[in-house]
Write a protein that holds these residues in place. Sequence first.
Motif, PDB file in Angstrom:
ATOM      1  N   VAL A 145      39.385  34.579  38.209  1.00 44.56           N
ATOM      2  CA  VAL A 145      40.196  35.587  38.902  1.00 44.56           C
ATOM      3  C   VAL A 145      41.629  35.585  38.367  1.00 44.56           C
ATOM      4  CG1 VAL A 145      41.199  36.228  41.132  1.00 44.56           C
ATOM      5  CG2 VAL A 145      38.777  35.619  40.979  1.00 44.56           C
ATOM      6  N   LEU A 146      42.202  34.400  38.167  1.00 44.51           N
ATOM      7  CA  LEU A 146      43.546  34.319  37.591  1.00 44.51           C
ATOM      8  C   LEU A 146      43.584  35.000  36.224  1.00 44.51           C
ATOM      9  CD1 LEU A 146      44.904  30.700  38.150  1.00 44.51           C
ATOM     10  CD2 LEU A 146      45.687  32.800  39.212  1.00 44.51           C
ATOM     11  N   ALA A 147      42.557  34.725  35.433  1.00 46.33           N
ATOM     12  CA  ALA A 147      42.530  35.242  34.067  1.00 46.33           C
ATOM     13  C   ALA A 147      42.433  36.766  34.044  1.00 46.33           C
ATOM     14  CB  ALA A 147      41.369  34.611  33.289  1.00 46.33           C
ATOM     15  N   LEU A 148      41.840  37.345  35.083  1.00 45.46           N
ATOM     16  CA  LEU A 148      41.736  38.808  35.137  1.00 45.46           C
ATOM     17  C   LEU A 148      43.127  39.431  35.100  1.00 45.46           C
ATOM     18  CD1 LEU A 148      38.985  39.307  37.865  1.00 45.46           C
ATOM     19  CD2 LEU A 148      38.763  39.571  35.386  1.00 45.46           C
ATOM     20  N   GLY A 149      44.026  38.883  35.945  1.00 43.55           N
ATOM     21  CA  GLY A 149      45.393  39.411  35.973  1.00 43.55           C
ATOM     22  C   GLY A 149      46.100  39.191  34.655  1.00 43.55           C
ATOM     23  N   VAL A 150      45.896  37.995  34.094  1.00 41.46           N
ATOM     24  CA  VAL A 150      46.552  37.662  32.828  1.00 41.46           C
ATOM     25  C   VAL A 150      46.070  38.600  31.710  1.00 41.46           C
ATOM     26  CG1 VAL A 150      46.918  35.837  31.125  1.00 41.46           C
ATOM     27  CG2 VAL A 150      46.897  35.284  33.549  1.00 41.46           C
ATOM     28  N   PHE A 155      45.962  39.410  41.636  1.00 38.35           N
ATOM     29  CA  PHE A 155      44.871  38.486  41.303  1.00 38.35           C
ATOM     30  C   PHE A 155      45.282  37.028  41.565  1.00 38.35           C
ATOM     31  CE2 PHE A 155      43.487  42.202  38.798  1.00 38.35           C
ATOM     32  CZ  PHE A 155      42.194  42.318  39.295  1.00 38.35           C
ATOM     33  N   SER A 156      46.562  36.693  41.293  1.00 39.43           N
ATOM     34  CA  SER A 156      47.028  35.334  41.604  1.00 39.43           C
ATOM     35  C   SER A 156      46.930  35.070  43.095  1.00 39.43           C
ATOM     36  CB  SER A 156      48.481  35.139  41.155  1.00 39.43           C
ATOM     37  OG  SER A 156      48.610  35.407  39.794  1.00 39.43           O
ATOM     38  N   GLY A 157      47.346  36.059  43.889  1.00 38.74           N
ATOM     39  CA  GLY A 157      47.273  35.920  45.349  1.00 38.74           C
ATOM     40  C   GLY A 157      45.844  35.717  45.817  1.00 38.74           C
ATOM     41  N   ALA A 211      44.070  30.678  28.192  1.00 39.16           N
ATOM     42  CA  ALA A 211      43.048  30.255  27.233  1.00 39.16           C
ATOM     43  C   ALA A 211      41.783  31.094  27.393  1.00 39.16           C
ATOM     44  CB  ALA A 211      42.735  28.774  27.433  1.00 39.16           C
ATOM     45  N   ALA A 212      41.375  31.335  28.644  1.00 42.64           N
ATOM     46  CA  ALA A 212      40.173  32.141  28.889  1.00 42.64           C
ATOM     47  C   ALA A 212      40.348  33.537  28.299  1.00 42.64           C
ATOM     48  CB  ALA A 212      39.903  32.231  30.393  1.00 42.64           C
ATOM     49  N   VAL A 213      41.525  34.121  28.508  1.00 43.91           N
ATOM     50  CA  VAL A 213      41.789  35.479  28.026  1.00 43.91           C
ATOM     51  C   VAL A 213      41.724  35.518  26.498  1.00 43.91           C
ATOM     52  CG1 VAL A 213      43.528  37.304  27.893  1.00 43.91           C
ATOM     53  CG2 VAL A 213      43.206  36.045  30.030  1.00 43.91           C
ATOM     54  N   VAL A 214      42.355  34.544  25.888  1.00 40.44           N
ATOM     55  CA  VAL A 214      42.427  34.523  24.427  1.00 40.44           C
ATOM     56  C   VAL A 214      41.057  34.267  23.809  1.00 40.44           C
ATOM     57  CG1 VAL A 214      43.349  33.212  22.499  1.00 40.44           C
ATOM     58  CG2 VAL A 214      44.847  33.898  24.349  1.00 40.44           C
ATOM     59  N   ILE A 215      40.319  33.308  24.388  1.00 38.81           N
ATOM     60  CA  ILE A 215      38.967  33.036  23.887  1.00 38.81           C
ATOM     61  C   ILE A 215      38.112  34.287  24.038  1.00 38.81           C
ATOM     62  CG2 ILE A 215      36.853  31.713  24.307  1.00 38.81           C
ATOM     63  CD1 ILE A 215      38.632  29.348  25.075  1.00 38.81           C
ATOM     64  N   GLY A 216      38.381  35.046  25.070  1.00 40.10           N
ATOM     65  CA  GLY A 216      37.608  36.269  25.319  1.00 40.10           C
ATOM     66  C   GLY A 216      37.970  37.422  24.405  1.00 40.10           C
ATOM     67  N   GLY A 219      41.594  44.291  24.415  1.00 37.04           N
ATOM     68  CA  GLY A 219      41.106  43.216  25.267  1.00 37.04           C
ATOM     69  C   GLY A 219      40.154  43.791  26.284  1.00 37.04           C
ATOM     70  N   THR A 220      39.244  42.936  26.752  1.00 33.87           N
ATOM     71  CA  THR A 220      38.263  43.415  27.719  1.00 33.87           C
ATOM     72  C   THR A 220      38.118  42.424  28.859  1.00 33.87           C
ATOM     73  OG1 THR A 220      36.480  42.301  26.548  1.00 33.87           O
ATOM     74  CG2 THR A 220      36.897  44.597  25.960  1.00 33.87           C
ATOM     75  N   ILE A 221      37.705  42.939  29.992  1.00 37.61           N
ATOM     76  CA  ILE A 221      37.478  42.106  31.164  1.00 37.61           C
ATOM     77  C   ILE A 221      36.251  41.218  30.940  1.00 37.61           C
ATOM     78  CG2 ILE A 221      36.886  42.161  33.606  1.00 37.61           C
ATOM     79  CD1 ILE A 221      39.807  42.942  32.919  1.00 37.61           C
ATOM     80  N   LEU A 222      35.204  41.812  30.357  1.00 35.57           N
ATOM     81  CA  LEU A 222      33.994  41.024  30.105  1.00 35.57           C
ATOM     82  C   LEU A 222      34.323  39.820  29.221  1.00 35.57           C
ATOM     83  CD1 LEU A 222      30.973  40.651  30.370  1.00 35.57           C
ATOM     84  CD2 LEU A 222      30.650  42.143  28.383  1.00 35.57           C
ATOM     85  N   GLY A 223      35.112  40.055  28.190  1.00 34.74           N
ATOM     86  CA  GLY A 223      35.511  38.969  27.295  1.00 34.74           C
ATOM     87  C   GLY A 223      36.209  37.859  28.055  1.00 34.74           C
ATOM     88  N   THR A 224      37.111  38.230  28.944  1.00 32.91           N
ATOM     89  CA  THR A 224      37.847  37.241  29.718  1.00 32.91           C
ATOM     90  C   THR A 224      36.915  36.395  30.581  1.00 32.91           C
ATOM     91  OG1 THR A 224      39.860  38.535  29.746  1.00 32.91           O
ATOM     92  CG2 THR A 224      39.566  36.983  31.562  1.00 32.91           C
ATOM     93  N   ILE A 225      35.954  37.060  31.225  1.00 33.46           N
ATOM     94  CA  ILE A 225      35.016  36.325  32.077  1.00 33.46           C
ATOM     95  C   ILE A 225      34.196  35.347  31.224  1.00 33.46           C
ATOM     96  CG2 ILE A 225      32.974  36.567  33.547  1.00 33.46           C
ATOM     97  CD1 ILE A 225      35.573  37.254  34.954  1.00 33.46           C
ATOM     98  N   ILE A 226      33.760  35.822  30.048  1.00 30.43           N
ATOM     99  CA  ILE A 226      33.029  34.914  29.151  1.00 30.43           C
ATOM    100  C   ILE A 226      33.928  33.739  28.752  1.00 30.43           C
ATOM    101  CG2 ILE A 226      31.947  34.688  26.870  1.00 30.43           C
ATOM    102  CD1 ILE A 226      31.102  37.638  27.151  1.00 30.43           C
ATOM    103  N   GLY A 227      35.186  34.047  28.449  1.00 31.04           N
ATOM    104  CA  GLY A 227      36.142  32.996  28.086  1.00 31.04           C
ATOM    105  C   GLY A 227      36.297  31.970  29.192  1.00 31.04           C
ATOM    106  N   ALA A 228      36.392  32.447  30.437  1.00 30.90           N
ATOM    107  CA  ALA A 228      36.532  31.536  31.576  1.00 30.90           C
ATOM    108  C   ALA A 228      35.288  30.651  31.691  1.00 30.90           C
ATOM    109  CB  ALA A 228      36.746  32.331  32.861  1.00 30.90           C
TER     110      ALA A 228
END
Lengths: 341, 517
Positions: free
Chosen positions: A61-66, A247-249, A276-281, A290-299
């Motif tokens: 969830v944090l990474a989504l905002g980032v 998303f942080s909240g 890190a999750a965002v970048v890996i994604g 950048g994509t949301i799916l990528g971020t979730i995979i990164g997380a």
Amino acid sequence: MAVAESTVTTKRSVLQSSAAQKLLAFGALIVIFLVFTLLSPYFATAENIIGILLATAVNGVLALGVTFVIITAGIDLSVGTVMTLSAVMTGLTITVYGLPVPVGILVGILTGTSAGLINGLVISRMRIPPFIATLGMMMIARGLALVLSTLETGTVKPIYFNDTPEFRLITMSSVLDPIIKPIAPNFSVPNAVFIMFLAALVAAFILGKTVLGRYTVAMGSNEEATRLSGVNVANWKTAVYALGGVFSGLAGVMIASRLNSAQPALGAGYELDAIAAVVIGGTSLSGGEGTILGTIIGAFIISTLTNGLRIMNVPQEWQFVVTGLIVILAVYLDILRRRRS
Amino acid sequence: MGDVLLKMEGIDKSFPGVHALDKAQFELRAGEVHTLVGENGAGKSTLMKILAGIYAKDAGTILYQGKEIDIPNPRAAQLLGISMIHQELNLMPHLTLAQNVFVGREPRGVLPFLLDEKKINAQTQALFDAMHLRLDPRTKAAQLTVAKQQMVEIAKAVSFNSQILIMDEPTAALTESEIEELFRIIRQFRERGVGIVYISHRLEELKQISDRITVMRDGRYVDTVDAATVSIDRIISMMVGRTIYESAPEVPEHPSEEIVLEVRGLNRGTAIRDVSFKLKKGEILGFAGLMGAGRTEVARAIFGADALDSGEIYVKGQKVDIKSPRDAVRHGIGYLSEDRKRYGLALGLDVEANIALASFDQFTNPVGIVKAENTRQTAEYYVGALAIKTPSIQQRVRNLSGGNQQKVVIGKWLTADTDVLIFDEPTRGIDVGAKSEIYRLLNDLAAQGKSIIMISSELPEILRMSHRIVVMCEGRITGELTAAEATQEGIMRLATQRSVMVATDNAAPTVNGTTAE
């Protein structure tokens, strides 16, 4: 013309890099999963997989905002401690002031949103670079979380939700049980995971379908051109950081519920896992893609790795080392691809 | 031609260190193509950026459709029907064409924050159809050639119902057939009564597309003439007709025949294609060409700042391997960037530190501690020798004028004592008085036996300073001229010699046998 063709191919491969990175990330996740399955009989068990899912939820969830912030070519270092501050605010509202749980949740999310809003205003109005602005907010939020936690007893102490057991159930019970139980009786997925996926859907919708999402990409792709197109870049950038704060909240409420307490000293370092999750994604730090799916995979990559290493009895210190190497490797692959094109 | 649409009068604009516009004026009628010409730095783009709301004018009035107007920002310009297509393209590469055209004013869906992608695509398609452009609105902008991106920018401008369309060097990166296509579209708009401002360096295009031509020089208005009757020669003489250059010394005595630097068959992608040339001792070799011709790329490649695909570099007959600027300096090659603020100077440091910057090895003892006395002496010597106007050598370079900053860069490379100096646009952004000082300095250096490559987009500068002139176009050397045979037109002809045959990549045609061997 030769000139024309080569420009086309160059740029095309740059664009494909986001998709390629996502594919790569997904492949990496599968490989990591398979390797740990082979190495340890305790890894691919229902209980452990649920553990991985749960561990991913808050960071996800944090990474989504980032993700939004990084697509604008910005950065947000404050998400971790803002999450903690939000958790403490929720704790105070519910336990100290005795207000209803939904109010506490709302206060938590609003706290995160306000912090994000302030980040955005400092960056867009005072023209302070995002790194500095959010570094400042990171420290401010950490300090405030500690200060607020002393209000009750005079010393820094976690705030427990013992009088409101329903608060914990928000993330730890499982609304999906009626659907999953008949298929896999041992597989009870906590709501936290469900909330993360829901939040990811909302984030993907915002990024793909709304004006805010469009300007997020536009600003990251070419901020000056966006400004020259008549878009109020300052306002939209503020909105992006405020969205990051939402998303942080939310993450703050989730972690408080999961731990059944607001831990004021927790939170530092979470921002780095999120980045890190965002970048890996596959989201580019230079913005525009950048994509949301990528971020979730990164997380998931990060939490799977951490979990697997722990199961292998790798000491925690070494887990950090491995995660660090993975981040560098992921970004290096990205750079290699860009250089080639 | 229709009524007067726009009148700009007495426009003044200063940037720190440069008086960019000095009581400039401009008039535009509905349904005309009005070309603005002038050398680099004449103020054409600045004047038009004021009209497009990007810069604020210091003084002057703008009358639009008979009313005095104020244009505080780009948005205001758009709403007034004034659109500008910039020299550097302004599309967002990660968005689709349709998304680019409608950014900032997207049609909304069922809810006000939702995008109506269907409508965006349909409206863009209609726009493209009206312009007879065969493009898919759903393509990402990054996938398009520069020419096509430009068409999309025009489509975007048109979608604002623009009454005034400003195009800043639209053909700089286009091929002949693409230029034809652009002109077709420009004529379309002219017929609809749109006033078009066309900024260009390509003199041969002017008569083809313009109705009237306004010439600017050094931020001032020179004259407006009828394109049908004026000769190219007349335009050139109006463009260059400054007198201050005359006081600059003429080309110094002839260089020796000793070859100091030789470059054979340099290639890097499409930016540098089979470039070969020789530089003699004590020679000033001018590199002429239009913006983007590949001159800077060649300089950077020789200096080791960019990697090469292939090619050989010989210094004094010895083949050398230059992989980094450090190697280049070791082989006696210095490069003075066209963007001295970004690549040439540490603006926050003082004159002394900047002069020593490229040669700290000379000034440090074995442990690496700087010998302050030596740097001070060297700095003071060059401040005197180059007549750098600074209160002291402790003055931060940021606070010096453009001309004096350039002299500091020159001082830096003289300290490094390189035999070959590559000057990339040495007088860009420098006021006219300081220019002639820089010229004198270059002449002196050549007379002392330094070999100089001077890249310049200002033809008079090239003509006045060079012993020989190499002309580039699209990454190739298209010709070489001696000082005696070179003329502005001769250079311009070579600089615009785009050849379609080269597309096959092999054996770029060279004029006058510039290819080595």
